[in-house]
Motif scaffolding. Structure first.
Motif, PDB file in Angstrom:
ATOM      1  N   SER A  33       0.840  -1.188   0.000  1.00 13.99           N
ATOM      2  CA  SER A  33       0.000   0.000   0.000  1.00 13.99           C
ATOM      3  C   SER A  33       0.880   1.244   0.000  1.00 13.99           C
ATOM      4  O   SER A  33       1.938   1.255   0.642  1.00 13.99           O
ATOM      5  CB  SER A  33      -0.909   0.006   1.233  1.00 13.99           C
ATOM      6  OG  SER A  33      -1.644   1.203   1.322  1.00 13.99           O
ATOM      7  N   ASP A  35       0.826   5.772  -0.004  1.00  9.13           N
ATOM      8  CA  ASP A  35       0.126   7.039   0.136  1.00  9.13           C
ATOM      9  C   ASP A  35       1.189   8.130   0.055  1.00  9.13           C
ATOM     10  O   ASP A  35       2.348   7.905   0.436  1.00  9.13           O
ATOM     11  CB  ASP A  35      -0.609   7.116   1.480  1.00  9.13           C
ATOM     12  CG  ASP A  35      -1.315   8.446   1.666  1.00  9.13           C
ATOM     13  OD1 ASP A  35      -2.398   8.615   1.088  1.00  9.13           O
ATOM     14  OD2 ASP A  35      -0.766   9.318   2.373  1.00  9.13           O
ATOM     15  N   TRP A 159      -0.873  -4.020  -5.411  1.00  2.00           N
ATOM     16  CA  TRP A 159      -0.718  -2.636  -4.972  1.00  2.00           C
ATOM     17  C   TRP A 159      -2.079  -2.063  -4.591  1.00  2.00           C
ATOM     18  O   TRP A 159      -3.069  -2.290  -5.283  1.00  2.00           O
ATOM     19  CB  TRP A 159      -0.114  -1.787  -6.097  1.00  2.00           C
ATOM     20  CG  TRP A 159       1.316  -2.113  -6.391  1.00  2.00           C
ATOM     21  CD1 TRP A 159       1.793  -3.144  -7.145  1.00  2.00           C
ATOM     22  CD2 TRP A 159       2.456  -1.388  -5.926  1.00  2.00           C
ATOM     23  NE1 TRP A 159       3.161  -3.109  -7.180  1.00  2.00           N
ATOM     24  CE2 TRP A 159       3.602  -2.042  -6.450  1.00  2.00           C
ATOM     25  CE3 TRP A 159       2.634  -0.251  -5.134  1.00  2.00           C
ATOM     26  CZ2 TRP A 159       4.887  -1.596  -6.189  1.00  2.00           C
ATOM     27  CZ3 TRP A 159       3.914   0.196  -4.879  1.00  2.00           C
ATOM     28  CH2 TRP A 159       5.029  -0.478  -5.400  1.00  2.00           C
ATOM     29  N   VAL A 160      -2.109  -1.295  -3.499  1.00  2.00           N
ATOM     30  CA  VAL A 160      -3.358  -0.750  -2.980  1.00  2.00           C
ATOM     31  C   VAL A 160      -3.203   0.752  -2.742  1.00  2.00           C
ATOM     32  O   VAL A 160      -2.197   1.199  -2.171  1.00  2.00           O
ATOM     33  CB  VAL A 160      -3.766  -1.439  -1.664  1.00  2.00           C
ATOM     34  CG1 VAL A 160      -5.096  -0.897  -1.166  1.00  2.00           C
ATOM     35  CG2 VAL A 160      -3.827  -2.950  -1.833  1.00  2.00           C
ATOM     36  N   THR A 161      -4.207   1.522  -3.176  1.00  2.00           N
ATOM     37  CA  THR A 161      -4.245   2.957  -2.927  1.00  2.00           C
ATOM     38  C   THR A 161      -5.662   3.352  -2.520  1.00  2.00           C
ATOM     39  O   THR A 161      -6.594   2.564  -2.644  1.00  2.00           O
ATOM     40  CB  THR A 161      -3.859   3.769  -4.176  1.00  2.00           C
ATOM     41  OG1 THR A 161      -4.887   3.617  -5.171  1.00  2.00           O
ATOM     42  CG2 THR A 161      -2.531   3.303  -4.752  1.00  2.00           C
ATOM     43  N   GLY A 164      -6.001   7.011  -5.604  1.00  2.00           N
ATOM     44  CA  GLY A 164      -4.558   6.966  -5.784  1.00  2.00           C
ATOM     45  C   GLY A 164      -4.002   7.652  -7.008  1.00  2.00           C
ATOM     46  O   GLY A 164      -2.818   7.468  -7.318  1.00  2.00           O
ATOM     47  N   ASP A 201      -7.657   0.610  -6.449  1.00  2.00           N
ATOM     48  CA  ASP A 201      -7.974   1.895  -5.843  1.00  2.00           C
ATOM     49  C   ASP A 201      -9.268   1.725  -5.048  1.00  2.00           C
ATOM     50  O   ASP A 201     -10.342   1.522  -5.614  1.00  2.00           O
ATOM     51  CB  ASP A 201      -8.133   2.960  -6.934  1.00  2.00           C
ATOM     52  CG  ASP A 201      -8.263   4.368  -6.371  1.00  2.00           C
ATOM     53  OD1 ASP A 201      -8.775   4.521  -5.245  1.00  2.00           O
ATOM     54  OD2 ASP A 201      -7.859   5.322  -7.063  1.00  2.00           O
ATOM     55  N   THR A 239      -1.169   5.224   4.804  1.00  2.00           N
ATOM     56  CA  THR A 239      -0.971   4.035   3.970  1.00  2.00           C
ATOM     57  C   THR A 239      -1.327   2.763   4.732  1.00  2.00           C
ATOM     58  O   THR A 239      -1.857   1.808   4.159  1.00  2.00           O
ATOM     59  CB  THR A 239       0.465   3.975   3.427  1.00  2.00           C
ATOM     60  OG1 THR A 239       0.524   3.053   2.334  1.00  2.00           O
ATOM     61  CG2 THR A 239       1.482   3.534   4.480  1.00  2.00           C
ATOM     62  N   THR A 242      -5.106   2.592   4.746  1.00  2.00           N
ATOM     63  CA  THR A 242      -5.542   2.148   3.417  1.00  2.00           C
ATOM     64  C   THR A 242      -5.445   0.633   3.289  1.00  2.00           C
ATOM     65  O   THR A 242      -6.377  -0.031   2.803  1.00  2.00           O
ATOM     66  CB  THR A 242      -4.688   2.822   2.327  1.00  2.00           C
ATOM     67  OG1 THR A 242      -4.863   4.236   2.386  1.00  2.00           O
ATOM     68  CG2 THR A 242      -5.073   2.334   0.937  1.00  2.00           C
ATOM     69  N   LEU A 243      -4.339   0.071   3.721  1.00  2.00           N
ATOM     70  CA  LEU A 243      -4.132  -1.375   3.630  1.00  2.00           C
ATOM     71  C   LEU A 243      -5.140  -2.131   4.491  1.00  2.00           C
ATOM     72  O   LEU A 243      -5.761  -3.114   4.044  1.00  2.00           O
ATOM     73  CB  LEU A 243      -2.705  -1.708   4.072  1.00  2.00           C
ATOM     74  CG  LEU A 243      -2.244  -3.158   3.896  1.00  2.00           C
ATOM     75  CD1 LEU A 243      -2.309  -3.580   2.434  1.00  2.00           C
ATOM     76  CD2 LEU A 243      -0.826  -3.325   4.432  1.00  2.00           C
ATOM     77  N   PHE A 246      -8.651  -1.878   2.906  1.00  2.00           N
ATOM     78  CA  PHE A 246      -8.751  -2.720   1.715  1.00  2.00           C
ATOM     79  C   PHE A 246      -9.016  -4.169   2.098  1.00  2.00           C
ATOM     80  O   PHE A 246      -9.913  -4.821   1.548  1.00  2.00           O
ATOM     81  CB  PHE A 246      -7.449  -2.620   0.905  1.00  2.00           C
ATOM     82  CG  PHE A 246      -7.403  -3.526  -0.294  1.00  2.00           C
ATOM     83  CD1 PHE A 246      -8.125  -3.235  -1.445  1.00  2.00           C
ATOM     84  CD2 PHE A 246      -6.618  -4.667  -0.275  1.00  2.00           C
ATOM     85  CE1 PHE A 246      -8.070  -4.076  -2.560  1.00  2.00           C
ATOM     86  CE2 PHE A 246      -6.556  -5.506  -1.372  1.00  2.00           C
ATOM     87  CZ  PHE A 246      -7.285  -5.211  -2.522  1.00  2.00           C
TER      88      PHE A 246
END
Length: 315
Positions: A33, A35, A159-161, A164, A201, A239, A242-243, A246
């Motif tokens: 993740s 940010d 990948w995670v945003t 983003g 995203d 970040t 966010t992770l 998700f």
């Protein structure tokens, strides 16, 4: 064992040793993740109210993003890793870790900036003077990032945003060491080449789930996810949130049952991957062939020259 989460502050003096830890962690932790924190938006179309920027068509929106990112410099980048169980790297210690990279690229006294964004970041604890003196040279970061094994179109990392577009754009500018691609199609092609296809995203994903609206904090609260370290508008803390959010969203809205028990819906997730909120190519272009795309792009840039590039500095 419940381990506290620690945000590892990265400066120029410890950049290399922290990347050695990251490379070690990447052997077992395959979800990433990111940010970023940056000086805000400094350009917008003169004929569009700032509250309506999110309603722009993707090809217009990309032009706003491109010109803002090309004209400003990154301040922080957060990086969080987890394994398939959601565990963070701990290196056999009593703590779990995420990373916060502090850059020297932004000069608060001389560089373009949105004053409201700078005031917010100062209130949240970012020390611009320290960044300028002790921060990371983005070229050094890019070199280590490219050597880390994280990147490439055959990447096995997810990948995670969250919303983003700016995060990916700022990181891309650092990595390619030049201005962003001319148009949205080229940008998204380069996104896939750098990060692979498995990029998600959250802001885009929650549009397909009932009951979600607002920013990261609001979505996290709706899912019952609590911030474990730091505070908002600090890249390391955001970040991580966010992770966590998700993974919770996957568990709540993207699991399906089959004979082997619950698993994530591969079909749904495939539709979500490599789509950034506000830059959704499929929504704009799915009915056109390649020739149609070229015609639309040329027409847009004629409009762009006559109207769009009448900028107003955000006050």
């Amino acid at each position: 064992m419940n381990r506290a989460v620690v945000v590892r502050e990265v400066w120029k003096e410890n950049l290399v040793e922290e990347f050695e830890l990251i490379k070690l962690a990447l052997m077992s932790y395959r979800m990433v993740s990111i940010d970023t924190e940056f000086p805000g938006s400094v350009y917008r179309p003169a004929n569009v109210d700032k509250h309506d920027l999110g309603k722009l068509p993707p090809i217009w929106n990309y032009q706003v993003i491109k010109d803002n990112v090309n004209s400003t410099n990154i301040i922080q980048l957060g990086l969080a890793l987890c394994d398939d169980k959601g565990s963070l790297p701990h290196f056999s210690t009593g703590c779990q870790y995420v990373w916060e990279f502090n850059f020297n690229s932004f000069d608060v006294y001389n560089d373009l900036q949105n004053p409201e964004s700078i005031e917010l970041l100062e209130r949240q604890g970012i020390d611009f003077d320290k960044n300028l003196k002790e921060g990371i040279d983005s070229a050094d970061f890019a070199a280590l990032m490219l050597e880390s094994g994280l990147l490439g179109n055959h990447s096995t990392f997810t990948w995670v945003t969250f919303h983003g577009d700016y995060d990916i754009a700022h990181l891309m500018k650092i990595l390619i060491r030049q201005s962003l691609p001319y148009d949205l199609m080229r940008f998204m092609n380069l996104v896939q080449r750098i990060f692979g296809k498995r990029i998600f995203d959250l802001k885009h994903m929650v549009k397909f789930c009932d009951g979600f609206y607002g920013g990261l904090e609001k979505v996290a609260n709706t899912l019952g996810v609590q911030r474990l370290a730091g505070k908002s508008h600090q890249a390391g803390s955001d970040t991580l949130l966010t992770l966590q959010t998700f993974r919770k969203l996957l568990d709540v809205h993207f699991k399906e049952n089959n004979n082997g028990g619950p698993r994530y819906s591969g079909h749904l997730l495939t539709r979500m991957q490599c789509v950034l909120h506000g830059l959704e190519l499929n929504g704009c272009f799915h009915q056109f062939n390649n020739a149609g795309l070229k015609i639309i792009t040329r027409g847009f840039h004629r409009l762009n020259l006559n109207l769009y590039r009448q900028y107003a500095i955000c006050n």
